[in-house]
Enzyme design. Structure first.
Site, PDB file in Angstrom:
ATOM      1  N   GLU A 263       0.744  -1.122  -0.122  1.00 41.48           N
ATOM      2  CA  GLU A 263      -0.154   0.103   0.147  1.00 41.48           C
ATOM      3  C   GLU A 263       0.677   1.218   0.007  1.00 41.48           C
ATOM      4  O   GLU A 263       0.600   2.229  -0.738  1.00 41.48           O
ATOM      5  CB  GLU A 263      -1.000   0.063   1.264  1.00 41.48           C
ATOM      6  CG  GLU A 263      -1.832  -1.064   1.122  1.00 41.48           C
ATOM      7  CD  GLU A 263      -2.961  -0.794   0.275  1.00 41.48           C
ATOM      8  OE1 GLU A 263      -2.998   0.261  -0.421  1.00 41.48           O
ATOM      9  OE2 GLU A 263      -3.997  -1.693   0.041  1.00 41.48           O
ATOM     10  N   ARG A 267       0.648   4.027  -3.255  1.00 41.80           N
ATOM     11  CA  ARG A 267      -0.159   5.096  -2.813  1.00 41.80           C
ATOM     12  C   ARG A 267       0.990   6.211  -2.899  1.00 41.80           C
ATOM     13  O   ARG A 267       0.912   7.450  -2.836  1.00 41.80           O
ATOM     14  CB  ARG A 267      -1.000   5.005  -1.590  1.00 41.80           C
ATOM     15  CG  ARG A 267      -2.113   4.115  -1.863  1.00 41.80           C
ATOM     16  CD  ARG A 267      -3.118   4.266  -0.668  1.00 41.80           C
ATOM     17  NE  ARG A 267      -3.750   2.998  -0.499  1.00 41.80           N
ATOM     18  CZ  ARG A 267      -5.111   3.053   0.133  1.00 41.80           C
ATOM     19  NH1 ARG A 267      -5.604   4.107   0.581  1.00 41.80           N
ATOM     20  NH2 ARG A 267      -5.438   1.895   0.506  1.00 41.80           N
ATOM     21  N   ASP A 396      -4.357  -9.880  -8.765  1.00 37.83           N
ATOM     22  CA  ASP A 396      -4.616  -8.935 -10.103  1.00 37.83           C
ATOM     23  C   ASP A 396      -3.423  -8.176 -10.559  1.00 37.83           C
ATOM     24  O   ASP A 396      -2.879  -8.317 -11.709  1.00 37.83           O
ATOM     25  CB  ASP A 396      -5.777  -8.205  -9.635  1.00 37.83           C
ATOM     26  CG  ASP A 396      -5.729  -7.359  -8.183  1.00 37.83           C
ATOM     27  OD1 ASP A 396      -4.577  -7.676  -7.681  1.00 37.83           O
ATOM     28  OD2 ASP A 396      -6.810  -6.899  -8.030  1.00 37.83           O
ATOM     29  N   GLU A 530     -12.500   0.044 -10.415  1.00 32.36           N
ATOM     30  CA  GLU A 530     -11.893  -0.552 -11.344  1.00 32.36           C
ATOM     31  C   GLU A 530     -12.727  -0.911 -12.771  1.00 32.36           C
ATOM     32  O   GLU A 530     -12.205  -0.862 -13.980  1.00 32.36           O
ATOM     33  CB  GLU A 530     -11.816  -2.176 -11.043  1.00 32.36           C
ATOM     34  CG  GLU A 530     -10.525  -2.403 -10.073  1.00 32.36           C
ATOM     35  CD  GLU A 530     -10.888  -1.600  -8.486  1.00 32.36           C
ATOM     36  OE1 GLU A 530      -9.919  -1.506  -7.726  1.00 32.36           O
ATOM     37  OE2 GLU A 530     -12.337  -1.455  -8.144  1.00 32.36           O
TER      38      GLU A 530
END
Length: 638
Positions: A263, A267, A396, A530
């Site tokens: 993360e 980010r 993913d 998404e």
């Protein structure tokens, strides 16, 4: 809970449980409350401590006097003995004077220490407290002065950046829609600015700050860093400057906080690097490098596969307890390449590039069941965990970054492209199916069985297939563009079959139900990007007007059902006409959802895909044209 890599609090608080609602994100516990000792107890401890210091100083002086004062008996003996023939009387007198001077000095120091001790004991509690605080401040200042000045980063050529402004659409109605998206962004930012400034995220109903343990419950301003490039693209430059000022003055990574490596990379490092490339402001590059250095200890494992979490202060790493006997997660350790290559480019430090290439080489040597990559890998043993493969949560963005490594290298990293093509071929063979109603979906492979369920997170794959169509082997570009269109259609159906016209977290394709959530804990929408991401990529490659139409439907639904006076909130049930809110404005809503909507209603000359590659948090990084250069530590010419 797990969310495309972002952690959220959905439905009831976790209360220590972990719900694997994964995504290009992963699970987290609900934030725990830290407890601190009462200040009066702290004061009593401080008083005792200072008294002990005084007493110990007194005792030390007594012992010093005993051991170091000249021994009187020896002194007399030395003077009664005859002097050696060559001894000079003057030298003896000098020694005696030195000894007397030393005795006087010790006596004075002794008396001074006793006097200071008496004065300390006479002082009030408030005076002692003030003295202690003064001493603490002095220590802090001394430590600051001792800190080494960071080495300046080497000068490197700035990659050519194009299309960072404007993008005004020609059509008035499209421009009107784009202006509406900008207004939504301003509402989300202004609400955070007013109620959650400096906190990681915002609780828009409670109108206060919010955080999850992916950020170590520290105030690191995740929303500020995540939103910077969106603000810049949308021309909100005053807001951008406010964010830059906060980062310059307050963003500190020397905190005792355990954070998610994944993360923080996508980010924070991704957001800071994108802000640097868009604006040219050096502070963003410097902060990105400072943070990256804090993440490197996470790679200190027997295999070099990084831990999921690392303490920014101590460098100690560990994995999520729920992750298949302490395994690392494919989508986490496989989603570092883009940012780490740019870090090596900007710093000249080969460590970042070497870390991610080591991961790729290790995976290349491993056997893969049915050509599929399982989601779990043990960083101690180097063996796969349970055989669970997903293009949604836990897996993913690993596939996404294989493709984007190739694109970001100006299509010279052919190894990454070959790995992507092989992986997609296996996915198409084992995971992609058509439902009875004709909807193409991507299921999940669990221990030899295909689960006919698709997550909202998986919907990004439509855009990925379209992005990777050009360059596909065996002249299959048309096939993959069509596959992207079919996934986009399926995901639109998951939105269209709800009451709110917003998509659920996951939806099934069996028992006569298609593209519909069955379980209550899969009916929520947390401002996810998404589906809109795929609409934008499909628009860029086909210019089919339906993608703008579908995007506008989603934007209107978000504005109608998720907007509150204090920002935007996720909803708990997209099939209910009176939904309840989860009271979280996710940082990725500003970083991704609103950015992709803004790009969808902009002309193609805003952030052209020939020049920019978006990381999995929608932070754009420029293509590196390194044809005649070699990245430090690499073997192959780039």
């Amino acid at each position: 809970e797990m969310v495309k890599g972002e952690c959220i609090s959905v439905l009831e608080p976790c209360r220590g449980s972990l719900l694997p609602l994964s995504g290009r994100r992963i699970p987290t516990l609900s934030p725990g409350a830290a407890s601190f000792p009462h200040h009066r107890a702290t004061l009593r401890l401080s008083e005792k401590f200072i008294l002990l210091l005084i007493l110990s100083a007194f005792i030390t002086l007594c012992f010093g006097a005993f051991f170091f004062l000249p021994d009187n008996s020896k002194h007399k003996l030395s003077h009664s003995a005859p002097s050696p023939p060559d001894h000079k009387p003057q030298r003896g007198r000098d020694l005696m004077e030195e000894e007397e001077s030393l005795r006087d000095k010790i006596r004075v120091d002794h008396e001074r220490a006793l006097q200071e001790a008496k004065e300390k004991l006479r002082k009030s509690r408030d005076e002692l407290r003030a003295e202690i605080q003064t001493e603490k401040s002095k220590v802090v200042e001394d430590l600051k002065k001792k800190k080494e000045v960071p080495k300046p980063l080497p000068p490197v050529p700035m990659p050519k950046v194009v299309g960072v402004n404007d993008g005004d659409p020609v059509e008035p109605d499209v421009k009107e829609k784009r202006d509406k998206i900008r207004e939504m962004m301003k509402h989300a930012w202004d609400s955070y600015r007013q109620y959650g400034w400096g906190h990681n995220e915002l609780k828009p109903l409670a109108k206060k700050g919010h955080s999850t343990n992916i950020f170590g419950n520290s105030q690191m301003g995740a929303t500020i860093v995540d939103a910077l490039d969106s603000l810049y693209m949308m021309g909100l430059h005053d807001e951008f400057k406010d964010g830059q000022e906060w980062i310059e003055q307050n963003l500190d990574f020397s905190v005792n906080a355990e954070v998610s490596v994944f993360e923080v990379n996508i980010r924070f490092i991704g957001g800071l690097l994108a802000a640097y490339y868009l604006s040219g402001q050096e502070v963003f590059k410097v902060k990105a490098v400072q943070l990256a250095e804090k993440l490197l200890p996470a790679f200190n494992t027997p295999t070099g596969i990084p831990w999921a979490m690392v303490n920014l202060k101590s460098g100690v790493g560990r994995n999520w307890g729920w992750a298949s006997a302490g395994s690392s997660i494919l989508a986490e350790f496989g989603t570092l390449h883009m940012e780490f290559v740019h870090l090596t480019y900007l710093t000249g430090n080969p460590a970042y590039y070497q870390k991610v290439m080591h991961i790729r080489k290790l995976l290349a040597k491993m056997d893969r069941p049915n050509g599929l990559y399982p989601n779990y890998l043990n960083p101690r043993t180097g063996r796969w965990g349970q055989h669970h493969t997903s293009v949604g949560g836990l897996g993913d963005s690993f596939y996404e970054y294989l493709l984007k490594a190739w694109l970001m290298s100006d299509k010279t990293d052919t190894e990454a492209r070959k790995t992507y093509d092989d992986a997609i071929e296996a996915i198409e063979r084992h995971l992609i199916r058509k439902s009875n109603g004709g909807l193409t979906f991507i299921g999940e492979w669990k221990n030899g069985h295909l689960e006919r369920k698709m997550g909202h997170l998986t919907c990004f794959a439509g855009g990925m297939f379209a992005l990777g169509a050009d360059g596909s082997p065996d002249a299959k570009a048309g096939h993959y563009l069509q596959l992207g269109a079919e996934i986009a259609h399926t995901c639109h159906e998951s939105y269209d079959r709800t009451v709110l016209k917003l998509g659920p977290e996951a939806f099934k394709f069996d028992s006569g139900l298609e593209a519909v959530a069955v379980r209550q804990n899969e009916k929520y929408y947390i401002l996810r990007p998404e589906v809109i991401e795929t609409y934008w990529y499909m628009w860029r490659f086909t210019h089919d007007p339906k993608y703008r139409q579908w995007g506008w439907e989603a934007a209107q639904a978000i504005d109608k059902y998720c907007r509150v006076s204090g920002g935007f909130s996720g909803v708990k049930d997209v099939y209910s006409s009176n939904p309840t809110y989860d009271d979280v404005q996710q940082s990725f809503f500003l970083a991704e959802t609103l950015k992709y909507l803004y790009l969808l209603f902009s002309s193609d000359d805003l952030m052209p895909l020939e020049s920019w590659v978006f990381n999995t948090e929608a932070h754009p990084l420029p293509v590196l044209h390194l044809a005649n250069l070699t990245l430090p530590g690499s073997q192959a010419q780039r």
